[in-house]
Design an enzyme around this catalytic site. Structure first.
Site, PDB file in Angstrom:
ATOM      1  N   VAL A  26      21.996  68.052  36.569  1.00 46.10           N
ATOM      2  CA  VAL A  26      23.378  68.530  36.521  1.00 46.10           C
ATOM      3  C   VAL A  26      24.339  67.450  36.043  1.00 46.10           C
ATOM      4  CG1 VAL A  26      24.007  67.927  38.900  1.00 46.10           C
ATOM      5  CG2 VAL A  26      24.991  69.958  37.858  1.00 46.10           C
ATOM      6  N   LYS A  28      24.066  63.899  37.439  1.00 44.23           N
ATOM      7  CA  LYS A  28      24.282  62.870  38.467  1.00 44.23           C
ATOM      8  C   LYS A  28      24.224  61.457  37.891  1.00 44.23           C
ATOM      9  CE  LYS A  28      20.962  64.124  41.190  1.00 44.23           C
ATOM     10  NZ  LYS A  28      20.504  65.295  40.393  1.00 44.23           N
ATOM     11  N   THR A  29      23.276  61.230  36.981  1.00 48.92           N
ATOM     12  CA  THR A  29      23.110  59.869  36.452  1.00 48.92           C
ATOM     13  C   THR A  29      24.301  59.455  35.607  1.00 48.92           C
ATOM     14  OG1 THR A  29      20.699  60.084  36.478  1.00 48.92           O
ATOM     15  CG2 THR A  29      21.629  58.381  35.065  1.00 48.92           C
ATOM     16  N   LYS A  50      18.922  54.171  43.854  1.00 54.32           N
ATOM     17  CA  LYS A  50      18.360  55.519  43.835  1.00 54.32           C
ATOM     18  C   LYS A  50      17.168  55.535  44.783  1.00 54.32           C
ATOM     19  CE  LYS A  50      16.859  59.241  40.755  1.00 54.32           C
ATOM     20  NZ  LYS A  50      18.023  60.128  40.882  1.00 54.32           N
ATOM     21  N   ASP A  63      16.442  56.614  35.585  1.00 55.41           N
ATOM     22  CA  ASP A  63      17.876  56.820  35.776  1.00 55.41           C
ATOM     23  C   ASP A  63      18.618  55.498  35.965  1.00 55.41           C
ATOM     24  OD1 ASP A  63      17.436  59.509  35.563  1.00 55.41           O
ATOM     25  OD2 ASP A  63      17.480  59.891  37.720  1.00 55.41           O
ATOM     26  N   GLU A 122      22.590  57.271  44.045  1.00 59.35           N
ATOM     27  CA  GLU A 122      22.322  58.500  43.297  1.00 59.35           C
ATOM     28  C   GLU A 122      21.191  59.279  43.947  1.00 59.35           C
ATOM     29  OE1 GLU A 122      20.573  60.169  39.099  1.00 59.35           O
ATOM     30  OE2 GLU A 122      21.350  58.116  39.124  1.00 59.35           O
ATOM     31  N   ALA A 124      18.448  62.565  44.521  1.00 53.50           N
ATOM     32  CA  ALA A 124      17.400  63.189  43.714  1.00 53.50           C
ATOM     33  C   ALA A 124      17.546  64.694  43.829  1.00 53.50           C
ATOM     34  CB  ALA A 124      16.028  62.749  44.204  1.00 53.50           C
ATOM     35  N   GLY A 125      17.742  65.373  42.710  1.00 52.14           N
ATOM     36  CA  GLY A 125      17.927  66.819  42.772  1.00 52.14           C
ATOM     37  C   GLY A 125      19.222  67.179  43.491  1.00 52.14           C
ATOM     38  N   PRO A 218      32.495  64.546  29.341  1.00 54.20           N
ATOM     39  CA  PRO A 218      32.146  65.294  28.127  1.00 54.20           C
ATOM     40  C   PRO A 218      30.647  65.408  27.953  1.00 54.20           C
ATOM     41  CG  PRO A 218      32.893  63.075  27.576  1.00 54.20           C
ATOM     42  CD  PRO A 218      33.151  63.265  29.042  1.00 54.20           C
TER      43      PRO A 218
END
Length: 241
Positions: A26, A28-29, A50, A63, A122, A124-125, A218
């Site tokens: 979505v 996140k990174t 992470k 990531d 960050e 996961a999922g 963006p």
């Protein structure tokens, strides 16, 4: 050297910020990288962690490598790396590996928080993806961080722009609330160059929620060079009104 806390998009961020999402892939990174770049532009010292990286071969950057490239953040660490592109528990079972306990991640983050102004974590999922064999999720990690020595912990939720995002976003915010956690802000992980009517209406809805919309990144922002990404990120995440 620590320089003190700063704010992003009008939101004062504490020492630990957990970035979760309404789903996988979505954004996140790229959001983590943008937050790191915006904080560093204000002179803050930032580290990124992470807990579990899946779907990445041993020699790939993953990531954290992408955050390092885009934001120029030196301290980007993983708790454990798994090769299969699956949820952490399933991947660990198939690869015969033991996932670190929740306390291990919390301790690693607390150690970083003692050295840096901000630690970006960050996930996961999505929010309820399990991180270990005991069923502890990203939400439990946020709760542990909020209650631990690195407290307070902010949660930033990354969401999509298109159809379905309103339900997914509200479900994620509700799941946080029932655990006594409130999201500090929302970020749209990939805002299209030519948004549809649905996306424009979704943005209006998100902007009217009690949880502030910190920015819309963006689409294809990750395709930028690190130099251009770092120059643009503070503008993507700025106070509106």
């Amino acid at each position: 050297m620590k320089r003190g806390k700063v704010s992003v998009a009008g939101a004062e961020l504490p020492g630990v910020v957990l970035i979760t999402g309404t789903d996988t892939d979505v954004g996140k990174t790229v959001t983590t990288a943008a937050l790191a770049a915006a904080l560093q532009a204000q002179g803050a010292c930032v580290a990124v962690y992470k807990p579990v990286q899946t779907g990445v071969a041993p020699g790939d950057g993953g990531d954290m490598g992408e955050v390092r490239r885009l934001a120029g953040t030196d301290e980007c660490l993983e708790g454990i790396r798994l090769t299969l592109p699956m949820a952490p528990v399933a991947a660990a079972v198939r690869e015969a590996k033991v996932l670190p306990a929740l306390a291990v991640h919390a301790a690693a983050i607390a150690d970083l928080a003692a050295k840096y102004d901000h630690v970006l974590v960050e996930g996961a999922g999505g929010l309820l993806v399990a991180l270990d064999g005991d069923g502890n999720t990203i939400a439990e990690l946020a709760r542990a961080l909020e209650d631990g020595p690195a407290s307070p912990c902010a949660v930033v939720v990354v969401c999509r722009s298109g159809l379905g995002t309103l339900n997914h976003t509200l479900l994620t915010l509700e799941a946080l609330a029932v655990r006594g956690l409130n999201a500090t802000g929302l970020v749209v992980g990939a805002w299209p160059r030519d948004p549809s009517v649905v996306e424009l209406d979704n943005r209006v809805f998100l902007e009217q929620l009690p949880t502030p919309l910190l920015g819309c990144l963006p689409e294809k922002a990750s395709a930028l060079s690190g130099e251009h990404f770092r120059a643009a990120a503070p503008e993507w995440l700025h106070e509106r009104g």
